[in-house]
Motif scaffolding. Structure first.
Motif: not given
Ligand code: SAH
Ligand code: DHB
Ligand code: MG
Length: 221
Positions: A34-44, A96-101
């Motif tokens: 929703l916040a438009g971050l790139p989907q480059i998190d580690v896989a589950p 960082a703000e999205v991460a804090r949430e």
């Protein structure tokens, strides 16, 4: 079925078997999107690998370079010992703000500290504060991996676990003529490992829902 579809299907097979439905992490990924971050998190399944390695180490202090929306930070926060903590470094204020949430939503506001700024500026503040770490995860701008490795050596506790994400990049890592500074950063990082007697390390190639990539895993003497 092409390879990518097959890898993705196998990831989903093991996710269904080995990862119980996880509202918090699902909300985190939804929030990121929703916040438009790139989907480059580690896989589950890889997030769970980070969690398991951290538990195996009975780690109290984890350092993460590259927070994004806090997906991997939450896995680490779940794995640290009681009174443990995760320090995660993020250059992008919005990330960082999205991460804090997400971290607060996961109940880890007290466990995870998100430091905003270029990691090359925030890492010295950790050293000045006398901090040191049992697990160090390098997952930010790959061109700076050599510098992050130097910092990891300075901030590591004896026997610390070092993990670096995205060290294969579809096999591009072996292209010595690559003009991509990220690839050159990864290659220089590997050269440093070759010559650094304080680290024993290995590399593991991975396939899955995030394609073809890999990790370096090592122990710092
Ligand atoms: N570890 C996260 C993914 C991190 S993606 C997870 O698996 O969930 C890489 C992140 O590193 C991005 O959010 C990017 O903004 C951040 N980054 C890039 N260069 C950076 C730098 N010099 N210092 C700190 N963070 C940086
Ligand atoms: C990228 C960065 C990552 O950390 C990752 O896991 C995948 C891709 C990237 O910058 O493209
Ligand atoms: Mg990564």
């Amino acid at each position: 079925m092409n390879n990518n579809e097959l890898w993705e299907n196998v990831d989903h097979y093991f996710e269904e078997k080995l990862l119980p439905e996880d509202k918090i992490l699902n909300q985190t990924l939804e929030n990121n999107q929703l916040a438009g971050l790139p989907q480059i998190d580690v896989a589950p399944l890889q997030g769970k690998l980070l969690y398991l390695l951290t538990k195996m180490k009975s780690a109290r202090q984890v350092l993460e370079i590259g927070t994004l929306g806090g997906y991997s930070s939450i896995w680490f926060a779940r794995a640290v010992t009681q009174n443990g903590k995760v320090v995660t470094l993020e250059a992008n204020q919005n990330h960082a703000e999205v991460a804090r949430e997400n971290i607060e939503n996961a109940g880890f506001k007290q466990t995870v500290q998100v430091l905003v700024g270029n990691a090359l500026d925030t890492l010295p503040t950790l050293e000045n504060a006398g901090e040191s770490f049992d697990v160090i995860f390098i997952d930010a701008d790959k061109q700076n991996n050599p510098k992050y490795l130097e910092w990891a050596l300075r901030l590591a506790n004896e026997g610390a676990l070092l993990i670096a994400d995205n060290v294969v990049r579809n096999g591009e890592v072996i292209d010595q003529r690559s003009e991509d500074e990220r690839i050159q950063g990864l290659r220089e990082f590997t050269n440093m490992l070759e010559n650094e007697e304080r680290i024993e390390s290995t590399a593991i190639q991975t396939v899955g829902s995030k394609g073809y990539d890999g990790f370096v895993i090592g122990i710092v003497k």
